[in-house]
Motif scaffolding. Structure first.
Motif, PDB file in Angstrom:
ATOM      1  N   GLN A  72      -5.932  -0.696  14.055  1.00 50.12           N
ATOM      2  CA  GLN A  72      -4.766  -1.252  14.734  1.00 50.12           C
ATOM      3  C   GLN A  72      -4.768  -2.777  14.630  1.00 50.12           C
ATOM      4  O   GLN A  72      -5.771  -3.433  14.850  1.00 50.12           O
ATOM      5  CB  GLN A  72      -4.803  -0.823  16.192  1.00 50.12           C
ATOM      6  CG  GLN A  72      -3.560  -1.099  16.962  1.00 50.12           C
ATOM      7  CD  GLN A  72      -3.622  -0.445  18.337  1.00 50.12           C
ATOM      8  OE1 GLN A  72      -4.538   0.289  18.641  1.00 50.12           O
ATOM      9  NE2 GLN A  72      -2.647  -0.733  19.157  1.00 50.12           N
ATOM     10  N   GLY A  73      -3.625  -3.356  14.245  1.00 50.80           N
ATOM     11  CA  GLY A  73      -3.492  -4.795  14.148  1.00 50.80           C
ATOM     12  C   GLY A  73      -4.031  -5.384  12.853  1.00 50.80           C
ATOM     13  O   GLY A  73      -4.178  -6.597  12.752  1.00 50.80           O
ATOM     14  N   GLY A  91       0.824   9.483 -12.307  1.00 50.45           N
ATOM     15  CA  GLY A  91       1.356   8.261 -11.708  1.00 50.45           C
ATOM     16  C   GLY A  91       0.561   7.881 -10.476  1.00 50.45           C
ATOM     17  O   GLY A  91      -0.022   8.742  -9.814  1.00 50.45           O
ATOM     18  N   TRP A  92       0.502   6.590 -10.207  1.00 53.03           N
ATOM     19  CA  TRP A  92      -0.167   6.121  -9.000  1.00 53.03           C
ATOM     20  C   TRP A  92       0.419   4.784  -8.592  1.00 53.03           C
ATOM     21  O   TRP A  92       1.036   4.089  -9.391  1.00 53.03           O
ATOM     22  CB  TRP A  92      -1.678   6.028  -9.178  1.00 53.03           C
ATOM     23  CG  TRP A  92      -2.125   5.038 -10.203  1.00 53.03           C
ATOM     24  CD1 TRP A  92      -2.256   5.249 -11.532  1.00 53.03           C
ATOM     25  CD2 TRP A  92      -2.473   3.677  -9.973  1.00 53.03           C
ATOM     26  NE1 TRP A  92      -2.672   4.105 -12.151  1.00 53.03           N
ATOM     27  CE2 TRP A  92      -2.819   3.122 -11.213  1.00 53.03           C
ATOM     28  CE3 TRP A  92      -2.538   2.882  -8.841  1.00 53.03           C
ATOM     29  CZ2 TRP A  92      -3.202   1.797 -11.351  1.00 53.03           C
ATOM     30  CZ3 TRP A  92      -2.925   1.558  -8.976  1.00 53.03           C
ATOM     31  CH2 TRP A  92      -3.262   1.036 -10.220  1.00 53.03           C
ATOM     32  N   LYS A  93       0.199   4.458  -7.328  1.00 49.45           N
ATOM     33  CA  LYS A  93       0.761   3.229  -6.785  1.00 49.45           C
ATOM     34  C   LYS A  93      -0.090   2.788  -5.599  1.00 49.45           C
ATOM     35  O   LYS A  93      -0.538   3.624  -4.816  1.00 49.45           O
ATOM     36  CB  LYS A  93       2.199   3.474  -6.336  1.00 49.45           C
ATOM     37  CG  LYS A  93       2.917   2.273  -5.801  1.00 49.45           C
ATOM     38  CD  LYS A  93       4.348   2.643  -5.449  1.00 49.45           C
ATOM     39  CE  LYS A  93       5.138   1.420  -5.041  1.00 49.45           C
ATOM     40  NZ  LYS A  93       6.544   1.798  -4.756  1.00 49.45           N
ATOM     41  N   ILE A  94      -0.319   1.488  -5.481  1.00 47.87           N
ATOM     42  CA  ILE A  94      -0.993   0.926  -4.314  1.00 47.87           C
ATOM     43  C   ILE A  94       0.096   0.461  -3.352  1.00 47.87           C
ATOM     44  O   ILE A  94       0.937  -0.369  -3.713  1.00 47.87           O
ATOM     45  CB  ILE A  94      -1.917  -0.259  -4.684  1.00 47.87           C
ATOM     46  CG1 ILE A  94      -2.968   0.172  -5.688  1.00 47.87           C
ATOM     47  CG2 ILE A  94      -2.547  -0.859  -3.430  1.00 47.87           C
ATOM     48  CD1 ILE A  94      -3.967   1.187  -5.176  1.00 47.87           C
ATOM     49  N   VAL A  95       0.081   0.993  -2.146  1.00 51.43           N
ATOM     50  CA  VAL A  95       1.061   0.640  -1.125  1.00 51.43           C
ATOM     51  C   VAL A  95       0.381  -0.254  -0.107  1.00 51.43           C
ATOM     52  O   VAL A  95      -0.636   0.128   0.482  1.00 51.43           O
ATOM     53  CB  VAL A  95       1.618   1.906  -0.435  1.00 51.43           C
ATOM     54  CG1 VAL A  95       2.591   1.536   0.662  1.00 51.43           C
ATOM     55  CG2 VAL A  95       2.267   2.821  -1.451  1.00 51.43           C
ATOM     56  N   GLU A  96       0.933  -1.457   0.101  1.00 51.79           N
ATOM     57  CA  GLU A  96       0.407  -2.375   1.110  1.00 51.79           C
ATOM     58  C   GLU A  96       1.199  -2.194   2.390  1.00 51.79           C
ATOM     59  O   GLU A  96       2.432  -2.228   2.378  1.00 51.79           O
ATOM     60  CB  GLU A  96       0.477  -3.804   0.605  1.00 51.79           C
ATOM     61  CG  GLU A  96      -0.419  -4.037  -0.608  1.00 51.79           C
ATOM     62  CD  GLU A  96      -0.348  -5.455  -1.133  1.00 51.79           C
ATOM     63  OE1 GLU A  96       0.378  -6.285  -0.557  1.00 51.79           O
ATOM     64  OE2 GLU A  96      -1.025  -5.727  -2.125  1.00 51.79           O
ATOM     65  N   ILE A  97       0.483  -2.020   3.499  1.00 52.14           N
ATOM     66  CA  ILE A  97       1.096  -1.733   4.787  1.00 52.14           C
ATOM     67  C   ILE A  97       0.796  -2.889   5.732  1.00 52.14           C
ATOM     68  O   ILE A  97      -0.377  -3.195   5.985  1.00 52.14           O
ATOM     69  CB  ILE A  97       0.543  -0.413   5.365  1.00 52.14           C
ATOM     70  CG1 ILE A  97       0.736   0.719   4.349  1.00 52.14           C
ATOM     71  CG2 ILE A  97       1.199  -0.087   6.686  1.00 52.14           C
ATOM     72  CD1 ILE A  97      -0.077   1.951   4.628  1.00 52.14           C
ATOM     73  N   PRO A  98       1.827  -3.562   6.255  1.00 51.44           N
ATOM     74  CA  PRO A  98       1.575  -4.679   7.164  1.00 51.44           C
ATOM     75  C   PRO A  98       0.983  -4.185   8.492  1.00 51.44           C
ATOM     76  O   PRO A  98       1.131  -3.027   8.867  1.00 51.44           O
ATOM     77  CB  PRO A  98       2.951  -5.306   7.371  1.00 51.44           C
ATOM     78  CG  PRO A  98       3.931  -4.268   6.966  1.00 51.44           C
ATOM     79  CD  PRO A  98       3.242  -3.363   6.001  1.00 51.44           C
ATOM     80  N   ALA A  99       0.315  -5.098   9.185  1.00 57.47           N
ATOM     81  CA  ALA A  99      -0.326  -4.774  10.465  1.00 57.47           C
ATOM     82  C   ALA A  99       0.707  -4.254  11.460  1.00 57.47           C
ATOM     83  O   ALA A  99       1.858  -4.680  11.467  1.00 57.47           O
ATOM     84  CB  ALA A  99      -1.020  -6.003  11.027  1.00 57.47           C
ATOM     85  N   SER A 100       0.272  -3.333  12.288  1.00 60.26           N
ATOM     86  CA  SER A 100       1.143  -2.743  13.300  1.00 60.26           C
ATOM     87  C   SER A 100       0.373  -2.642  14.614  1.00 60.26           C
ATOM     88  O   SER A 100      -0.849  -2.487  14.619  1.00 60.26           O
ATOM     89  CB  SER A 100       1.591  -1.353  12.853  1.00 60.26           C
ATOM     90  OG  SER A 100       2.263  -0.694  13.896  1.00 60.26           O
ATOM     91  N   GLU A 101       1.093  -2.734  15.703  1.00 59.52           N
ATOM     92  CA  GLU A 101       0.455  -2.587  17.016  1.00 59.52           C
ATOM     93  C   GLU A 101       0.239  -1.121  17.370  1.00 59.52           C
ATOM     94  O   GLU A 101      -0.537  -0.804  18.242  1.00 59.52           O
ATOM     95  CB  GLU A 101       1.288  -3.282  18.095  1.00 59.52           C
ATOM     96  CG  GLU A 101       1.322  -4.790  17.936  1.00 59.52           C
ATOM     97  CD  GLU A 101      -0.070  -5.408  17.920  1.00 59.52           C
ATOM     98  OE1 GLU A 101      -0.915  -5.023  18.748  1.00 59.52           O
ATOM     99  OE2 GLU A 101      -0.304  -6.279  17.063  1.00 59.52           O
ATOM    100  N   GLY A 102       0.934  -0.228  16.673  1.00 57.62           N
ATOM    101  CA  GLY A 102       0.764   1.200  16.914  1.00 57.62           C
ATOM    102  C   GLY A 102      -0.476   1.738  16.217  1.00 57.62           C
ATOM    103  O   GLY A 102      -0.924   1.197  15.199  1.00 57.62           O
ATOM    104  N   HIS A 103      -1.014   2.799  16.755  1.00 50.92           N
ATOM    105  CA  HIS A 103      -2.210   3.411  16.177  1.00 50.92           C
ATOM    106  C   HIS A 103      -1.856   4.299  14.983  1.00 50.92           C
ATOM    107  O   HIS A 103      -2.648   4.466  14.074  1.00 50.92           O
ATOM    108  CB  HIS A 103      -2.931   4.231  17.251  1.00 50.92           C
ATOM    109  CG  HIS A 103      -4.162   4.923  16.760  1.00 50.92           C
ATOM    110  ND1 HIS A 103      -5.304   4.241  16.389  1.00 50.92           N
ATOM    111  CD2 HIS A 103      -4.426   6.232  16.538  1.00 50.92           C
ATOM    112  CE1 HIS A 103      -6.216   5.098  15.985  1.00 50.92           C
ATOM    113  NE2 HIS A 103      -5.714   6.319  16.056  1.00 50.92           N
TER     114      HIS A 103
END
Length: 128
Positions: A72-73, A91-103
Motif C-alpha cells: 500500500q502506498g 505477447g507480453w507487457k510490463i504494466v506500471e501501477i501508480p501508488a494507491s491508498e487502497g490495499h
C-alpha cells in the motif's frame, strides 16, 4: 601434597565459567532478531496478483483483467503475458501501477500479440 585444584588442572577438569554460555546466548538472540527482521521486511514489500479473466480482442491483442494486493502506498509493476494454445508466449507487457491508498486494485491491460492468443495472465508483480 597434591591439592584438588592441582588434580583438576592436571586431568583437565578445570572449571569453566559462564562466559561461553553468555556468548552463545547473545549470538542466538542476534540470529533470531535478524531472521525476524528479514521476514518482516520481506512481507512489507510482497505483492499478490490474481487473474480475473481475459478477452481475446483479435488476432493481435488480448485484454487481461487482474487485481493486485499489498504494498500500500508504493508504485508497482506487473508482467502480463499472452499465451497460445501450446502455452507459448505470444505477447507480453510490463504494466506500471501508480501508488494507491487502497490495499486492493482491479486493473486491466491490453497486450499486443504476434499470433492469436488463447489466454492471458499475470506472470508476476513487484514493488517498482
Amino acid at each position: 601434597m597434591t591439592t584438588a585444584q592441582q588434580l583438576d588442572e592436571r586431568y583437565g577438569r578445570a572449571r569453566r565459567g559462564r562466559l561461553p554460555w553468555v556468548i552463545g546466548g547473545i549470538i542466538a538472540v542476534i540470529v533470531v532478531v535478524i531472521a525476524g527482521w528479514m521476514t518482516f521486511s520481506q512481507s512489507m514489500n510482497s505483492v499478490d496478483a490474481d487473474d480475473l479473466g481475459f478477452e481475446v480482442v483479435d488476432a493481435h491483442s488480448v485484454t487481461v483483467r487482474f487485481q493486485v494486493a499489498g504494498a500500500q502506498g508504493k508504485d508497482l509493476a506487473c508482467a502480463i503475458e499472452a499465451l497460445d494454445e501450446e502455452f507459448g508466449i505470444v505477447g507480453w507487457k510490463i504494466v506500471e501501477i501508480p501508488a494507491s491508498e487502497g490495499h486492493l486494485q482491479q486493473l486491466s491491460a491490453e497486450v499486443p500479440t504476434v499470433a492469436e492468443a488463447t489466454t492471458g495472465l499475470v506472470n508476476s508483480c513487484w514493488v517498482a
